[in-house]
Scaffold this active site. Structure first.
Site, PDB file in Angstrom:
ATOM      1  N   HIS A 122     -27.716  56.275 108.112  1.00 30.73           N
ATOM      2  CA  HIS A 122     -27.543  57.599 108.714  1.00 30.73           C
ATOM      3  C   HIS A 122     -27.437  57.397 110.230  1.00 30.73           C
ATOM      4  CE1 HIS A 122     -28.214  62.089 107.797  1.00 30.73           C
ATOM      5  NE2 HIS A 122     -27.924  62.038 109.085  1.00 30.73           N
ATOM      6  N   GLU A 167     -21.988  60.692 105.982  1.00 27.89           N
ATOM      7  CA  GLU A 167     -20.959  61.254 106.857  1.00 27.89           C
ATOM      8  C   GLU A 167     -20.235  60.223 107.714  1.00 27.89           C
ATOM      9  OE1 GLU A 167     -22.574  64.504 109.109  1.00 27.89           O
ATOM     10  OE2 GLU A 167     -22.889  65.711 107.328  1.00 27.89           O
ATOM     11  N   ASN A 293     -21.970  67.218 102.034  1.00 24.60           N
ATOM     12  CA  ASN A 293     -22.665  68.002 103.062  1.00 24.60           C
ATOM     13  C   ASN A 293     -21.725  69.102 103.516  1.00 24.60           C
ATOM     14  OD1 ASN A 293     -24.594  66.016 102.843  1.00 24.60           O
ATOM     15  ND2 ASN A 293     -24.311  65.188 104.909  1.00 24.60           N
ATOM     16  N   TYR A 295     -21.423  72.605 105.965  1.00 26.57           N
ATOM     17  CA  TYR A 295     -22.000  73.490 106.984  1.00 26.57           C
ATOM     18  C   TYR A 295     -21.072  74.654 107.351  1.00 26.57           C
ATOM     19  CZ  TYR A 295     -25.756  70.163 107.750  1.00 26.57           C
ATOM     20  OH  TYR A 295     -26.851  69.376 107.572  1.00 26.57           O
ATOM     21  N   GLU A 347     -26.587  68.087 101.928  1.00 29.61           N
ATOM     22  CA  GLU A 347     -27.026  68.817 103.122  1.00 29.61           C
ATOM     23  C   GLU A 347     -26.360  70.182 103.165  1.00 29.61           C
ATOM     24  OE1 GLU A 347     -26.544  66.898 106.961  1.00 29.61           O
ATOM     25  OE2 GLU A 347     -27.268  64.991 106.166  1.00 29.61           O
TER      26      GLU A 347
HETATM   27  C1  PNW Z   1     -24.967  66.383 109.897  1.00 29.55           C
HETATM   28  N1  PNW Z   1     -19.543  68.201 112.964  1.00 29.55           N
HETATM   29  O1  PNW Z   1     -24.333  66.185 111.113  1.00 29.55           O
HETATM   30  C2  PNW Z   1     -25.932  65.213 109.784  1.00 29.55           C
HETATM   31  O2  PNW Z   1     -25.876  64.548 108.545  1.00 29.55           O
HETATM   32  C3  PNW Z   1     -27.341  65.541 110.161  1.00 29.55           C
HETATM   33  O3  PNW Z   1     -27.985  64.395 110.607  1.00 29.55           O
HETATM   34  C4  PNW Z   1     -27.345  66.646 111.192  1.00 29.55           C
HETATM   35  O4  PNW Z   1     -28.624  66.892 111.719  1.00 29.55           O
HETATM   36  C5  PNW Z   1     -26.800  67.883 110.513  1.00 29.55           C
HETATM   37  O5  PNW Z   1     -25.535  67.645 109.920  1.00 29.55           O
HETATM   38  C6  PNW Z   1     -26.682  69.080 111.450  1.00 29.55           C
HETATM   39  O6  PNW Z   1     -25.819  68.789 112.497  1.00 29.55           O
HETATM   40  C7  PNW Z   1     -23.140  66.753 111.476  1.00 29.55           C
HETATM   41  O7  PNW Z   1     -19.444  68.429 114.170  1.00 29.55           O
HETATM   42  C8  PNW Z   1     -22.894  66.767 112.843  1.00 29.55           C
HETATM   43  O8  PNW Z   1     -18.579  68.394 112.199  1.00 29.55           O
HETATM   44  C9  PNW Z   1     -21.718  67.258 113.308  1.00 29.55           C
HETATM   45  C10 PNW Z   1     -20.748  67.717 112.435  1.00 29.55           C
HETATM   46  C11 PNW Z   1     -20.973  67.682 111.065  1.00 29.55           C
HETATM   47  C12 PNW Z   1     -22.201  67.204 110.592  1.00 29.55           C
END
Ligand code: PNW
Length: 447
Positions: A122, A167, A293, A295, A347
């Protein structure tokens, strides 16, 4: 979305963290420096000029943290191992004191009957390997496979799953494309070559771990999104198609189809990666699970300045659009294009500017976020996507990479001055939500 959906009886309910973001103890018991330790030494790299030296002090407080997970009635936990803790130089000698920490953590999880889902990488590459070129050097992929073999040999019978990478898109593009993340390189060609070495390292690690015949499920975790055009214009639709090819398909196609997506390769032109004969066969091999994951979605506009997403569900403290239906759409798109193994949502969660008031944190926005994404997940499952579990990001407020401690993703609040943990309302809500799912299960069994 009125009433809660029903998930399968054996669905895994968990929370996720990663080593660098919570452990601290950066140089204790023989741990070597990682690229994130080094990256934080330049305070201009991190928004609040912080570092991971102490973080959530999880290295010393893991027992309390495992007890919190147990108190929430959760049965699974996803975490990562700090490579430089167990192999300070990233090659050569193993650090027994480092392995002993993860033994203690696994013992504590065992005691509470919490299934462990381990991620090998990670983002915290041993600095010693960075000094030899890091992920831009092909040799790093082979060192990674040695590390994977050793971890699988020691823990492959103790953990439910082992993911090679978390990721790789971020490692390649944020670490080497725009210098937001360690090691702080900004060079598009490097980023693309790094993505190939990350995939190669995944394949080599899979091969090494397979040979040991361990019971742990083996796979990889990818960050994914749908890419929506801002308008119906051809330019916006082309933009969205290219974005999807360069992110989701760039990592999915090699693993599931054995080649890079044509559209992205063409767009990369002379920045396309150097691929040795046989690499793609190494990368394309069966994985037992795919970690997704999710978001936000990508919103693609060719205009200047680009159109931004309407954000009808609002944005998070990261400025990320809240778009639950994107999770349904993403999973259905993946199912339509690939022959998928079972999926875990490894995630999902959001940052919010939480205030501790009278011992209470009222994070309703997080509750709504998780509730709506779980409904979106259930909708995809009803349409035939096989998902085995959900890991909320994150158990604790923690070191949010280049945002430092200024962004709080936890369902448990951390007061960094005292290291005191306080359950947010979302933690209690998640506990009750999972409990309800379990009650429904018992009803089903009783009938
Ligand atoms: C993920 N983006 O990070 C990671 O797996 C985690 O460690 C992190 O804390 C979490 O999501 C929240 O950020 C990302 O910019 C960071 O596309 C940036 C991106 C996507 C995932």
């Amino acid at each position: 979305m009125t009433h809660a959906p029903h998930f399968p009886a054996d669905f895994a309910w968990g929370v996720a963290t990663s080593a660098f973001q919570i452990e601290g103890a950066a140089y204790e018991d023989g741990k070597g420096p990682s690229i994130w330790d080094k990256f934080c030494e330049d305070p201009t790299n991190i928004k609040d000029q912080s570092d991971g030296l102490i973080a959530c002090d999880h290295y010393h407080r893991y027992r309390e943290d495992v007890e919190i997970i147990a108190s929430l009635g959760l049965d699974t936990y996803r975490f990562s191992m700090a490579w430089a803790r167990v192999q300070p130089e990233g090659k050569g000698a193993w650090n027994e004191a480092g392995f002993a920490f993860y033994e203690r953590l696994l013992d504590a999880l065992d005691e509470k009957k919490i299934a462990a889902h381990l991620t090998l990488y990670h983002w915290d590459l041993p600095q010693a390997l960075q000094d030899e070129g890091g992920w831009l050097a092909r040799s790093t992929a082979y060192y990674f496979a040695d590390y994977a073999r050793e971890v699988a040999r020691r823990f492959g019978h103790r953990v439910a799953s082992i993911a090679t990478h978390n990721e790789p898109w971020c490692t390649a593009n944020l670490g080497h494309g725009n210098a937001q993340f360690a090691p702080g390189v900004a060079d598009a060609k490097s980023a693309i070559q790094v993505s190939h070495h990350l995939l190669l390292s995944h394949g080599l690690a899979m091969t090494a771990m397979r040979e040991l015949n361990v019971p742990a499920q083996l796979g990889i975790v990818l960050n994914q999104w749908t890419a929506d055009p801002a308008t119906d214009s051809q330019a916006d639709r082309d933009m969205a198609e290219l974005e999807y090819a360069c992110s989701v398909q760039w990592f999915m196609d090699p693993i599931f189809k054995g080649h890079y997506p044509e559209l992205a390769l063409r767009a990369h032109g002379d920045k396309a990666p150097i691929i040795y004969p046989g690499d793609m066969q190494v990368i394309q091999q069966k994985i037992d699970f795919l970690g997704v994951n999710y978001y936000f979605r990508a919103f693609c506009s060719a205009e200047n300045p680009p159109r931004s997403a309407p954000a009808v569900h609002g944005v998070t403290d990261m400025g990320w659009e809240i778009y639950p239906q994107g999770l349904t759409e993403l999973l259905l798109a993946l199912k339509a294009e690939y022959t998928l193994p079972p999926i875990y949502i490894t995630e999902n969660g959001m940052a919010s500017a939480d205030q501790l008031e009278h011992g209470k944190i009222a994070d309703e926005q997080r509750i709504a976020y998780v509730r709506d994404h779980l409904s979106a997940l259930a909708a995809a499952m009803e349409q035939g996507v096989e998902v085995r579990g959900y890991f909320l990001w994150s158990l604790l407020d923690n070191f949010e990479w280049n945002s430092g401690y200024s962004k709080r993703f936890g369902i448990v609040h951390v007061d960094y001055a005292t290291q005191k943990r306080t359950l947010k309302d979302s933690a209690l809500w998640y506990r009750d939500y999972c409990q309800q799912q379990r009650d429904v299960k018992q009803l089903r069994v009783a009938r």
